[in-house]
Structures are given as C-alpha cells and as structure tokens.
Design a protein around this motif. Structure first.
Motif, PDB file in Angstrom:
ATOM      1  N   ARG A   1       0.936  60.211  11.746  1.00 33.74           N
ATOM      2  CA  ARG A   1       2.068  59.766  12.571  1.00 33.74           C
ATOM      3  C   ARG A   1       1.828  58.397  13.188  1.00 33.74           C
ATOM      4  O   ARG A   1       2.680  57.885  13.902  1.00 33.74           O
ATOM      5  N   GLY A   2       0.646  57.818  12.950  1.00 34.44           N
ATOM      6  CA  GLY A   2       0.329  56.501  13.480  1.00 34.44           C
ATOM      7  C   GLY A   2      -0.445  56.525  14.781  1.00 34.44           C
ATOM      8  O   GLY A   2      -0.851  55.483  15.283  1.00 34.44           O
ATOM      9  N   LYS A   3      -0.655  57.711  15.362  1.00 38.78           N
ATOM     10  CA  LYS A   3      -1.430  57.811  16.600  1.00 38.78           C
ATOM     11  C   LYS A   3      -2.886  57.494  16.300  1.00 38.78           C
ATOM     12  O   LYS A   3      -3.449  57.977  15.330  1.00 38.78           O
ATOM     13  N   GLN A   4      -3.491  56.654  17.143  1.00 40.56           N
ATOM     14  CA  GLN A   4      -4.872  56.233  16.936  1.00 40.56           C
ATOM     15  C   GLN A   4      -5.760  56.770  18.055  1.00 40.56           C
ATOM     16  O   GLN A   4      -5.353  56.802  19.218  1.00 40.56           O
ATOM     17  N   THR A   5      -6.969  57.172  17.676  1.00 41.34           N
ATOM     18  CA  THR A   5      -7.945  57.690  18.619  1.00 41.34           C
ATOM     19  C   THR A   5      -9.240  56.917  18.462  1.00 41.34           C
ATOM     20  O   THR A   5      -9.706  56.707  17.345  1.00 41.34           O
ATOM     21  N   ALA A   6      -9.810  56.477  19.597  1.00 42.87           N
ATOM     22  CA  ALA A   6     -11.047  55.704  19.607  1.00 42.87           C
ATOM     23  C   ALA A   6     -12.227  56.604  19.922  1.00 42.87           C
ATOM     24  O   ALA A   6     -12.146  57.478  20.789  1.00 42.87           O
ATOM     25  N   TYR A   7     -13.339  56.358  19.206  1.00 39.43           N
ATOM     26  CA  TYR A   7     -14.575  57.111  19.398  1.00 39.43           C
ATOM     27  C   TYR A   7     -15.736  56.132  19.511  1.00 39.43           C
ATOM     28  O   TYR A   7     -15.736  55.086  18.868  1.00 39.43           O
ATOM     29  N   ASN A   8     -16.740  56.517  20.298  1.00 43.86           N
ATOM     30  CA  ASN A   8     -17.947  55.698  20.346  1.00 43.86           C
ATOM     31  C   ASN A   8     -18.828  56.034  19.146  1.00 43.86           C
ATOM     32  O   ASN A   8     -18.452  56.835  18.293  1.00 43.86           O
ATOM     33  N   ILE A   9     -19.993  55.440  19.068  1.00 44.91           N
ATOM     34  CA  ILE A   9     -20.883  55.619  17.923  1.00 44.91           C
ATOM     35  C   ILE A   9     -21.357  57.071  17.789  1.00 44.91           C
ATOM     36  O   ILE A   9     -21.682  57.528  16.703  1.00 44.91           O
ATOM     37  N   LYS A  10     -21.351  57.810  18.909  1.00 48.83           N
ATOM     38  CA  LYS A  10     -21.753  59.222  18.897  1.00 48.83           C
ATOM     39  C   LYS A  10     -20.587  60.150  18.581  1.00 48.83           C
ATOM     40  O   LYS A  10     -20.711  61.360  18.684  1.00 48.83           O
ATOM     41  N   ARG A  11     -19.438  59.555  18.251  1.00 46.28           N
ATOM     42  CA  ARG A  11     -18.211  60.294  17.930  1.00 46.28           C
ATOM     43  C   ARG A  11     -17.630  61.028  19.136  1.00 46.28           C
ATOM     44  O   ARG A  11     -16.953  62.041  18.994  1.00 46.28           O
ATOM     45  N   GLU A  12     -17.872  60.492  20.333  1.00 45.59           N
ATOM     46  CA  GLU A  12     -17.255  61.030  21.539  1.00 45.59           C
ATOM     47  C   GLU A  12     -15.935  60.296  21.764  1.00 45.59           C
ATOM     48  O   GLU A  12     -15.881  59.071  21.669  1.00 45.59           O
ATOM     49  N   LYS A  13     -14.885  61.043  22.077  1.00 48.09           N
ATOM     50  CA  LYS A  13     -13.569  60.448  22.259  1.00 48.09           C
ATOM     51  C   LYS A  13     -13.549  59.543  23.483  1.00 48.09           C
ATOM     52  O   LYS A  13     -14.028  59.912  24.554  1.00 48.09           O
ATOM     53  N   LEU A  14     -12.994  58.334  23.310  1.00 48.42           N
ATOM     54  CA  LEU A  14     -12.888  57.368  24.397  1.00 48.42           C
ATOM     55  C   LEU A  14     -11.450  57.185  24.879  1.00 48.42           C
ATOM     56  O   LEU A  14     -11.215  56.876  26.042  1.00 48.42           O
ATOM     57  N   GLY A  15     -10.502  57.337  23.983  1.00 45.98           N
ATOM     58  CA  GLY A  15      -9.106  57.140  24.351  1.00 45.98           C
ATOM     59  C   GLY A  15      -8.206  57.214  23.140  1.00 45.98           C
ATOM     60  O   GLY A  15      -8.665  57.406  22.016  1.00 45.98           O
TER      61      GLY A  15
END
Length: 67
Positions: A22-36
C-alpha cells in the motif's frame, strides 16, 4: 514488500526501510528494531510509539540519528 538499505557517509549499513504493497514505509535500525513509519495517505511520519514527528517522509533522518 520491498526493502531499501540505508548507509551512512562511510557506506556502513545503519538501517532499512521496508515498503508494503500500500506504500506504507517502516524504518528499522541495523538490529531490525522498529524506529518509525510513514503513511503516504496521511503524509505523516510517526515514531515507534505512534507519535507524529512531522509532515512528509522523515524515515532516513530517523535512521541516521539513531545510528
């Protein structure tokens, strides 16, 4: 679902941005923890606690500031 690797100025991997169908984007750090996340329908970027950070896509900035 697609994934983009985010690198710092030294070309070191510092995080990832995943985009769903749907185009929604999710950011993760290098440890794959969700940031936003960023939702193009609302044009808001939210942090991992679902608080609005601002208008537009700010995910790269979130990743770089967390690195």
């Amino acid at each position: 679902m697609s994934e983009m690797i985010i690198r710092n100025r030294a070309s070191k991997e510092v995080g990832y941005i995943k985009t769903d169908s749907r185009g929604k984007q999710t950011a993760y750090n290098i440890k794959r923890e969700k940031l936003g996340c960023f939702d193009p329908k609302t044009n808001f970027t939210k942090d991992k606690n679902n608080r609005v950070l601002g208008n537009g896509n700010m995910l790269v900035g979130i990743i770089l500031s967390a690195a």
